[in-house]
Design a protein around this motif. Structure first.
Motif, PDB file in Angstrom:
ATOM      1  N   GLY A  12       0.855  -1.184   0.000  1.00  0.00           N
ATOM      2  CA  GLY A  12       0.000   0.000   0.000  1.00  0.00           C
ATOM      3  C   GLY A  12       0.892   1.235   0.000  1.00  0.00           C
ATOM      4  N   LEU A  32       6.940  -7.396   0.366  1.00  0.00           N
ATOM      5  CA  LEU A  32       6.182  -8.630   0.182  1.00  0.00           C
ATOM      6  C   LEU A  32       4.703  -8.293   0.330  1.00  0.00           C
ATOM      7  CD1 LEU A  32       8.533 -10.946   2.248  1.00  0.00           C
ATOM      8  CD2 LEU A  32       8.494 -10.583  -0.224  1.00  0.00           C
ATOM      9  N   GLY A  43     -10.248   4.570   0.064  1.00  0.00           N
ATOM     10  CA  GLY A  43      -9.354   5.667   0.452  1.00  0.00           C
ATOM     11  C   GLY A  43      -8.895   6.460  -0.747  1.00  0.00           C
ATOM     12  N   ASP A 107      -1.996   2.833  -6.209  1.00  0.00           N
ATOM     13  CA  ASP A 107      -1.111   1.950  -5.445  1.00  0.00           C
ATOM     14  C   ASP A 107      -0.194   1.153  -6.382  1.00  0.00           C
ATOM     15  OD1 ASP A 107      -2.685   2.962  -3.428  1.00  0.00           O
ATOM     16  OD2 ASP A 107      -3.124   1.036  -2.490  1.00  0.00           O
ATOM     17  N   ALA A 157       3.719  -2.530   6.896  1.00  0.00           N
ATOM     18  CA  ALA A 157       2.864  -1.582   6.173  1.00  0.00           C
ATOM     19  C   ALA A 157       1.639  -2.330   5.659  1.00  0.00           C
ATOM     20  CB  ALA A 157       3.648  -0.951   5.016  1.00  0.00           C
ATOM     21  N   GLY A 161      -4.673  -5.360   7.323  1.00  0.00           N
ATOM     22  CA  GLY A 161      -4.165  -6.705   7.618  1.00  0.00           C
ATOM     23  C   GLY A 161      -3.556  -6.775   9.020  1.00  0.00           C
ATOM     24  N   THR A 163      -0.655  -7.004  10.408  1.00  0.00           N
ATOM     25  CA  THR A 163       0.082  -8.254  10.553  1.00  0.00           C
ATOM     26  C   THR A 163       0.838  -8.350  11.884  1.00  0.00           C
ATOM     27  OG1 THR A 163       0.291  -8.313   8.165  1.00  0.00           O
ATOM     28  CG2 THR A 163       1.783  -9.738   9.410  1.00  0.00           C
ATOM     29  N   LEU A 289       3.802   1.123  10.237  1.00  0.00           N
ATOM     30  CA  LEU A 289       3.473   2.289   9.414  1.00  0.00           C
ATOM     31  C   LEU A 289       1.964   2.348   9.153  1.00  0.00           C
ATOM     32  CD1 LEU A 289       6.217   1.993   6.629  1.00  0.00           C
ATOM     33  CD2 LEU A 289       6.406   3.037   8.896  1.00  0.00           C
ATOM     34  N   ASN A 291      -1.862   2.357   8.440  1.00  0.00           N
ATOM     35  CA  ASN A 291      -2.971   1.645   9.099  1.00  0.00           C
ATOM     36  C   ASN A 291      -2.552   0.406   9.855  1.00  0.00           C
ATOM     37  OD1 ASN A 291      -5.948   1.952   7.045  1.00  0.00           O
ATOM     38  ND2 ASN A 291      -4.896   3.370   8.354  1.00  0.00           N
ATOM     39  N   PHE A 295      -5.846   3.362  12.952  1.00  0.00           N
ATOM     40  CA  PHE A 295      -6.736   4.027  12.003  1.00  0.00           C
ATOM     41  C   PHE A 295      -7.816   4.734  12.793  1.00  0.00           C
ATOM     42  CE2 PHE A 295     -10.448   4.329   9.201  1.00  0.00           C
ATOM     43  CZ  PHE A 295      -9.888   5.206   8.280  1.00  0.00           C
ATOM     44  N   SER A 301     -10.188  12.187   5.373  1.00  0.00           N
ATOM     45  CA  SER A 301      -9.294  11.600   4.355  1.00  0.00           C
ATOM     46  C   SER A 301      -7.849  11.613   4.837  1.00  0.00           C
ATOM     47  CB  SER A 301      -9.392  12.389   3.032  1.00  0.00           C
ATOM     48  OG  SER A 301     -10.719  12.489   2.606  1.00  0.00           O
ATOM     49  N   SER A 302      -7.659  11.306   6.114  1.00  0.00           N
ATOM     50  CA  SER A 302      -6.316  11.423   6.695  1.00  0.00           C
ATOM     51  C   SER A 302      -5.467  10.164   6.518  1.00  0.00           C
ATOM     52  CB  SER A 302      -6.427  11.742   8.191  1.00  0.00           C
ATOM     53  OG  SER A 302      -7.138  10.709   8.859  1.00  0.00           O
ATOM     54  N   GLY A 303      -6.082   9.037   6.104  1.00  0.00           N
ATOM     55  CA  GLY A 303      -5.381   7.752   6.143  1.00  0.00           C
ATOM     56  C   GLY A 303      -4.100   7.713   5.325  1.00  0.00           C
TER      57      GLY A 303
HETATM   58  C1  LIG Z   1     -14.455   3.799   4.767  1.00  0.00           C
HETATM   59  C2  LIG Z   1     -13.057   4.314   4.609  1.00  0.00           C
HETATM   60  C3  LIG Z   1     -12.801   5.394   3.767  1.00  0.00           C
HETATM   61  C4  LIG Z   1     -11.506   5.907   3.640  1.00  0.00           C
HETATM   62  N1  LIG Z   1     -11.291   6.995   2.840  1.00  0.00           N
HETATM   63  C5  LIG Z   1     -10.050   7.534   2.792  1.00  0.00           C
HETATM   64  C6  LIG Z   1      -9.789   8.681   1.976  1.00  0.00           C
HETATM   65  O1  LIG Z   1     -10.669   9.214   1.287  1.00  0.00           O
HETATM   66  N2  LIG Z   1      -8.514   9.162   1.957  1.00  0.00           N
HETATM   67  C7  LIG Z   1      -7.494   8.587   2.675  1.00  0.00           C
HETATM   68  O2  LIG Z   1      -6.365   9.086   2.646  1.00  0.00           O
HETATM   69  N3  LIG Z   1      -7.713   7.486   3.403  1.00  0.00           N
HETATM   70  C8  LIG Z   1      -8.951   6.941   3.476  1.00  0.00           C
HETATM   71  N4  LIG Z   1      -9.153   5.801   4.203  1.00  0.00           N
HETATM   72  C9  LIG Z   1      -8.003   5.165   4.842  1.00  0.00           C
HETATM   73  C10 LIG Z   1      -7.107   4.448   3.818  1.00  0.00           C
HETATM   74  O3  LIG Z   1      -7.839   3.431   3.200  1.00  0.00           O
HETATM   75  C11 LIG Z   1      -5.901   3.871   4.528  1.00  0.00           C
HETATM   76  O4  LIG Z   1      -5.494   4.743   5.543  1.00  0.00           O
HETATM   77  C12 LIG Z   1      -4.698   3.651   3.621  1.00  0.00           C
HETATM   78  O5  LIG Z   1      -5.010   2.755   2.588  1.00  0.00           O
HETATM   79  C13 LIG Z   1      -3.541   3.117   4.463  1.00  0.00           C
HETATM   80  O6  LIG Z   1      -2.460   2.785   3.648  1.00  0.00           O
HETATM   81  P1  LIG Z   1      -1.445   1.677   4.127  1.00  0.00           P
HETATM   82  O7  LIG Z   1      -0.314   1.729   3.185  1.00  0.00           O
HETATM   83  O8  LIG Z   1      -1.148   1.830   5.574  1.00  0.00           O
HETATM   84  O9  LIG Z   1      -2.241   0.278   4.007  1.00  0.00           O
HETATM   85  P2  LIG Z   1      -3.064  -0.352   2.798  1.00  0.00           P
HETATM   86  O10 LIG Z   1      -3.334   0.618   1.756  1.00  0.00           O
HETATM   87  O11 LIG Z   1      -4.226  -1.058   3.446  1.00  0.00           O
HETATM   88  O12 LIG Z   1      -2.072  -1.459   2.213  1.00  0.00           O
HETATM   89  C14 LIG Z   1      -1.723  -2.597   2.960  1.00  0.00           C
HETATM   90  C15 LIG Z   1      -1.291  -3.712   2.015  1.00  0.00           C
HETATM   91  O13 LIG Z   1      -0.733  -4.772   2.805  1.00  0.00           O
HETATM   92  C16 LIG Z   1      -1.119  -6.021   2.261  1.00  0.00           C
HETATM   93  N5  LIG Z   1      -1.038  -7.024   3.343  1.00  0.00           N
HETATM   94  C17 LIG Z   1      -1.863  -7.132   4.424  1.00  0.00           C
HETATM   95  N6  LIG Z   1      -1.451  -8.151   5.211  1.00  0.00           N
HETATM   96  C18 LIG Z   1      -0.348  -8.689   4.617  1.00  0.00           C
HETATM   97  C19 LIG Z   1       0.525  -9.762   4.965  1.00  0.00           C
HETATM   98  N7  LIG Z   1       0.371 -10.472   6.086  1.00  0.00           N
HETATM   99  N8  LIG Z   1       1.547 -10.059   4.125  1.00  0.00           N
HETATM  100  C20 LIG Z   1       1.731  -9.339   2.973  1.00  0.00           C
HETATM  101  N9  LIG Z   1       0.938  -8.314   2.607  1.00  0.00           N
HETATM  102  C21 LIG Z   1      -0.092  -7.977   3.430  1.00  0.00           C
HETATM  103  C22 LIG Z   1      -2.541  -5.755   1.775  1.00  0.00           C
HETATM  104  O14 LIG Z   1      -2.897  -6.697   0.784  1.00  0.00           O
HETATM  105  C23 LIG Z   1      -2.443  -4.328   1.238  1.00  0.00           C
HETATM  106  O15 LIG Z   1      -2.164  -4.286  -0.138  1.00  0.00           O
HETATM  107  C24 LIG Z   1     -10.447   5.288   4.341  1.00  0.00           C
HETATM  108  C25 LIG Z   1     -10.686   4.190   5.158  1.00  0.00           C
HETATM  109  C26 LIG Z   1     -11.972   3.709   5.311  1.00  0.00           C
HETATM  110  C27 LIG Z   1     -12.221   2.542   6.222  1.00  0.00           C
END
Ligand SMILES: Cc1cc2nc3c(=O)[nH]c(=O)nc-3n(C[C@H](O)[C@H](O)[C@H](O)COP(=O)(O)OP(=O)(O)OC[C@H]3O[C@@H](n4cnc5c(N)ncnc54)[C@H](O)[C@@H]3O)c2cc1C
Length: 416
Positions: A12, A32, A43, A107, A157, A161, A163, A289, A291, A295, A301-303
């Protein structure tokens, strides 16, 4: 095969930006990712500070070339009230615009860019175990079987998930009550000029101020639509996907007026109880890192912004550690990260208790206060010069809200 310096769990935005930054510093990085890309993710609306971080990570050229919807602000609608924020009015220096993106494309693009900078990005590989320590040991499973990796450091990251929170017993319940989101993509087909496609539209339910909707336009006449409320709120909307869609939108009359009879172009999804927290953001040989740590709520839209800022702080701290400096992950990573997270937490609390909504719709804010609130909404929550940022933001926001509600005849106070 040589062990990488860093294993990153998940591709992500937090994982790929951390990878891009570390790879540019010359470290060997392996991401990975358990899924195959492109894959759907929620998001889609980014904040201006996200764009600033993409610039600093040398990823902005690629993002600009991808044709995502340009975004320059947000507007809020409640009954007849309307309030607009243009990111250009923010008080903190930095990029004043950003994008509304299909996350499947965004992504995937960032993963390709991380690979271009030298990161080894592998899809279809899931992390199933991890032994923390000075020399962490990671177990990864793929179609080819199980593999053990011994990197110098692990960045989790993995987003929802979660993890390492699961594997290392770091889970901590969120202080926010459980909420649910229902979302879909709709062909809005709205005539040009009916609404501003360059802003996210946040609508508040006319009857329940804790229920709100988002509309995030994309460039092709399609918009992402979502509604957020407590899980019981959605129980009243029964039927097929189409029937539920129509009933949920009918409960938001002003949103209905904008999308009229726009047809679904992506089946609706639902997610419940997404707020999550952890006991610690780091431990021996690892850090969390985006989420994968905490979260809060979708409303601002802070995620992705928090995800990218955590990636930046982690990459800086890790670079210093690898160069032999003594680092303290609590004071160098966790505390600076939480400064901005606390700002968003105050704003989320204030949104649901109504105080922030009172401030947002109050029409006679001084330009200075408008600009400070605008900076937060643009994602610049780590700027200590903004009085609404950091641990004292709650006291200041509540004082301001009380003033907006009660003493509208006196001049707006200075924010101390
Ligand atoms: C209803 C809703 C609306 C939202 N709207 C917004 C928005 O408008 N703007 C915004 O900025 N944020 C928004 N968010 C939040 C946003 O979705 C997340 O904050 C953002 O995607 C976090 O990015 P990340 O890189 O931490 O994780 P993610 O984008 O979730 O990426 C994590 C990755 O890790 C992989 N993974 C998981 N477990 C494992 C494992 N064990 N081994 C290998 N890979 C694994 C997953 O497949 C995924 O691809 C929203 C959230 C919700 C719930």
């Amino acid at each position: 095969m040589a062990e990488p310096d860093v294993v990153i769990i998940g591709a992500g935005p937090s994982g790929t930006v951390a990878a891009a930054l570390l790879a540019q510093k010359g470290y060997s990085v392996r991401i990975l990712e358990r899924q195959q890309f492109p894959r759907f993710s929620i998001g889609e609306s980014l904040l201006a500070y996200t764009a600033q971080l993409l610039i600093e990570s040398n990823l902005m050229d690629a993002v600009c070339s991808a044709g995502f919807q340009y975004k320059n602000g947000a507007y809020f609608v409640w009954r007849e009230a309307y309030s607009e924020f243009n990111f250009a009015d923010k008080v903190t220096a930095g990029c004043p615009f950003t994008f509304q993106v299909l996350r499947s494309e965004f992504d995937h693009l960032l993963a390709r860019e991380a690979a271009r900078f030298g990161a080894d990005v592998r899809f279809g590989v899931e992390i199933t175990a991890m032994q923390p320590g000075e020399q962490p040991v990671v177990t990864a499973r793929s179609a080819d079987g199980e593999e053990t990796i011994r990197p110098r450091f692990v960045l989790d990251a993995s987003g929802f998930g979660r993890t390492l929170a699961r594997l290392l017993d770091l889970e901590k319940p969120s202080a926010f009550p459980p909420r649910a989101a229902w979302f879909c993509h709709v062909r809005d087909a709205a005539p040009a000029g009916l609404f501003d496609r360059q802003k996210i539209r946040i609508g508040i339910n006319p009857v329940r101020r804790d229920v709100w909707s988002w509309m995030i336009p994309f460039p092709n006449g399609v918009s992402s639509i979502g509604v957020v409320g407590d899980p019981d709120y959605f129980a009243r909307f029964q039927g097929t996907n189409d029937e539920r869609y129509n009933r949920i939108i009918d409960d938001e009359p002003r949103l209905r007026a904008v999308i009229t009879d726009g047809q679904l172009v992506r089946e609706p999804g639902e997610i419940k109880g997404y707020a999550a927290n952890v006991k610690s953001l780091h431990g021996p040989g690892f850090a969390l890192l985006g989420n994968a740590a905490e979260f809060l709520d979708p409303v601002f839209s802070s995620g992705v912004t928090i995800a990218l800022h955590s990636a930046k702080l982690a990459a800086q701290t890790l670079d210093r550690q690898f160069r032999g400096e003594t680092v303290d992950w609590e004071s160098d990573f966790a505390k600076p990260l939480m400064f901005g997270v606390e700002t968003f937490r105050t704003f989320v609390d204030g949104w649901y208790d109504g105080s922030l909504q009172d401030v947002i719709f109050y029409r006679h804010k001084t330009p200075e206060i408008h600009r400070m609130i605008c900076s937060v909404l643009a994602g610049y929550v780590w700027d200590p010069a903004n009085k609404f940022n950091g641990p004292t933001s709650k006291r200041r926001l509540h004082a301001l809200a009380a003033w907006c509600r009660d003493t509208r005849t006196t001049p707006m106070p200075e924010i101390a």
